[in-house]
Design an enzyme around this catalytic site. Sequence first.
Site: not given
Lengths: 616, 261
Positions: A444-446
């Site tokens: 997550y978050e890229g």
Amino acid sequence: MGSTDFAIDSQDIRFVVREWLHAEQLSQHSRFESFDADTLDLMLQESEKFSGEVLFPTRKATDREGCRVEDGRVRMPKCLTAPYQQSYELGWGSLTSDPEYGGQGAPVTLGLAVREATVAGSQALTSFFALTSGAARLILSFGAQDLKDRYVPHLLSGRFNGTMCLSEPHAGSDVGASITSAVPTGDGSYHIKGTKCWISNGDADLVENTIHAVLARVEGAPAGTKGLTLFAVPRVHVNDNGSLGDSNDVDVPSIESKMGLHGSPTCVVKFGENDGCIGWPLGGEGQGMPCMFQMMNEARIGTATIGLGIGSLAAQNATAYAKERVQGPHITKSRDPDTPRVPIIEHPAVRFNLLQMRARVEAMRALMFKATFLLDEIATTEDLEVRSAKQNLVDLLTPMCKGWCTEVGLEVVQTGIQVLGGVGYTKDFPMEQFYRDLRVAPIYEGTTDIQALDLVGRKMAKNQGALFVALLQQIGEFLPSLGEHPRLAALGRVFEGYCETLSDLALGAQEVMQIRGIEGVALHATPFLMFCSSVTAGWLLLQQAVVAHDRLEALKREHGIGDLETPEFLKENPQAQFYENKLITTQFFVEAVIPQYEGLMAAAKRRNYDPLDIVF
Amino acid sequence: MQIIVPIKQVPDVALNIKVKDGEIVQEGISWVISSWDETALEAALQLTEEAGGEVTVLSIGTAKVQEALRKALALGAHQALHIQCDSSAGWDSYQVAKVLAKTLADQDYNLIITGKQAQDSDAGLTPTMLAEFLGLPQVTNITAFKDVSDASITLHRKGDDGIEISKMTLPGVVTVNDSLAEPRLASMRGIMMAKKKPMETVDIHSLGLAPEVLQSGGLMTEVVQYEKPDERKEGRRFEGDETETVPEVMQNLKKNIGLFA
């Protein structure tokens, strides 16, 4: 400290903060004048105590109980209620936020030190602190004054929480495909309609209200990311006096059933199902992505902290276990059936694993503290040129922190499970939960691959590679200082070889572009991120090793210790042993760990493009 | 109500303490407030929060003890008094009590609260000597306070036959048991405010103590040397299903310790 207890490496954190970075010097600037050396020391000590005594006892129960949706609300594990409230009462939840709105205004370097402790205590609650602080900062940066006054004090007191809403069912990493719509109402607000998914902490009964930062497309805006605008969308409207008003037609119908991180609900959030959802713009129309990147960059550093915090805890626990667990004879006496069994820390393979863990953790810490200290330096520097140079380095380090530290944290925990053996695979020990909880961090978050593309395609390409060249220049300026160093000269030469390889690989990208185009570059971007980050971390560890060497020699002089007496002195003096260990750990990282990441570049070096050619 | 809380800074016993040549190796030690003194401070803070007044923390030692005093200020103490000396290492309870008594002789206070003993020496003598030197009443091992006023206080302590309840006229000295209160955690704001609260430093030589009190001649007891306690033997972990491990444990207890034989 036992193999299942809370532990952080406070000695290394203090070394990094005080002896390497000298973060106490930030207090010379009026912005951080309250954070002098004594205050920093006390905050490090007390945040560790809070994390160990209040947060860590919730870790197992959080995992077992998990979150659930009931009567339209997300019900959180009960064990989190009191620690959540206490986190905000004591100020640990809003550490680096604006003091004008109720935050503590601490330097982000201190914030990282505290977050390393809190994430080890409760990854779930730390995700609330981080996302809420990020949402508050978004509103402060881009919102109208009314929004700041209406929402931010309640976010920073923990009464409300914040989220970032980017992903949609058909637009995950491809944010530009978002279809959530925004239609002007005529009074400056917008009707918001759409479904967002994978929203961390999209609702929680720990809080009275949730303020969502939502990317949506104003009708008529162009396709892609350039057509997106950012909005503040409360779950429940907030009256002028701070009390809660009417519902804002924001619904959380479900949460994901995940392998770990069960105390942080991952929500589907529906906005405007009944055409009654109102949002207020943060920044101008079409400025959604640049605005959101402020929060995303913070979130990326925050997510990297998970790799560091959990990795460090795993390394401490595994080391404690290896000291406790007696199994097998010492390898030098393995043929003697009567020889006593020894703790497994005496077995060479276990020692190798433990140092692999330790070296990676200290390298992660070096990389992350460097990035955050640069942010503090930027905040306290007036010189625009200096600020710009430091910001460029932060821009380069951010994808490295996120991509590398989350992957490396996971490697550390995986090695920790191996050190524990069978029990590491059971729920009797926390290591398996560390793995499950941490496993989301490289996603997550890229994802790591997105970070690699950000590094190679955006940050390294910026200004014809000026950011990357500046990094290599800084490393190049440091290396001569090792030339005549009594302990580090040879290591410096080994390290120089990696820098040359890194430079060659970066220069070779142009040739790859000619042969296989952007696909060829993208193919090897993730291995490059891993290698580049390890070299950057190695540079920082070498800086620390210089400090440790100087301190060790000073201690020896102070105690009148000659070289022959040094081994005995190290046994008796924990501080001296710490400095010696820093030198050994750095050497191992440079000689044994960096090559593991360099090995990932083998395919790139051979110009191998098989994954592009094979037919699946 | 004015309350004095003398606190002692001690090595953090959770860490590995090294001993060399009969002395504790100072490098690498983390120093903390003695845990019973933290309870004493918590009790004092609760009393002043309830009845009004102020808490003054007091400690003897080098500049390093200011760390402990600052922590106490961060927790909520109103002011601190540092009795500065070159070193208080090797001092015994008698010397400490003499210095405290001399320091407090001219101070206005209603109550002195201390931990029941120090976490490092475990002697538990200083508070009693202090009360004696100051000519004050003392009740030890308090588990609860009731009916607080500037003139008197009702105290609960665990006795052999139950809770003993006594009323003490003030000023007086009490020592507290750790069951009295759970020490609070420091807040960020408290830590930042600590720097702004008054901390007075007094040179120990300015107190007017007889010189011999501060010298080795003033010792009533002397620690000749420190030794590290024997390492605890490694435990053994029994792994597997309890149907296998319980008989195995029983067998070991019978064979090695003679239990259930």
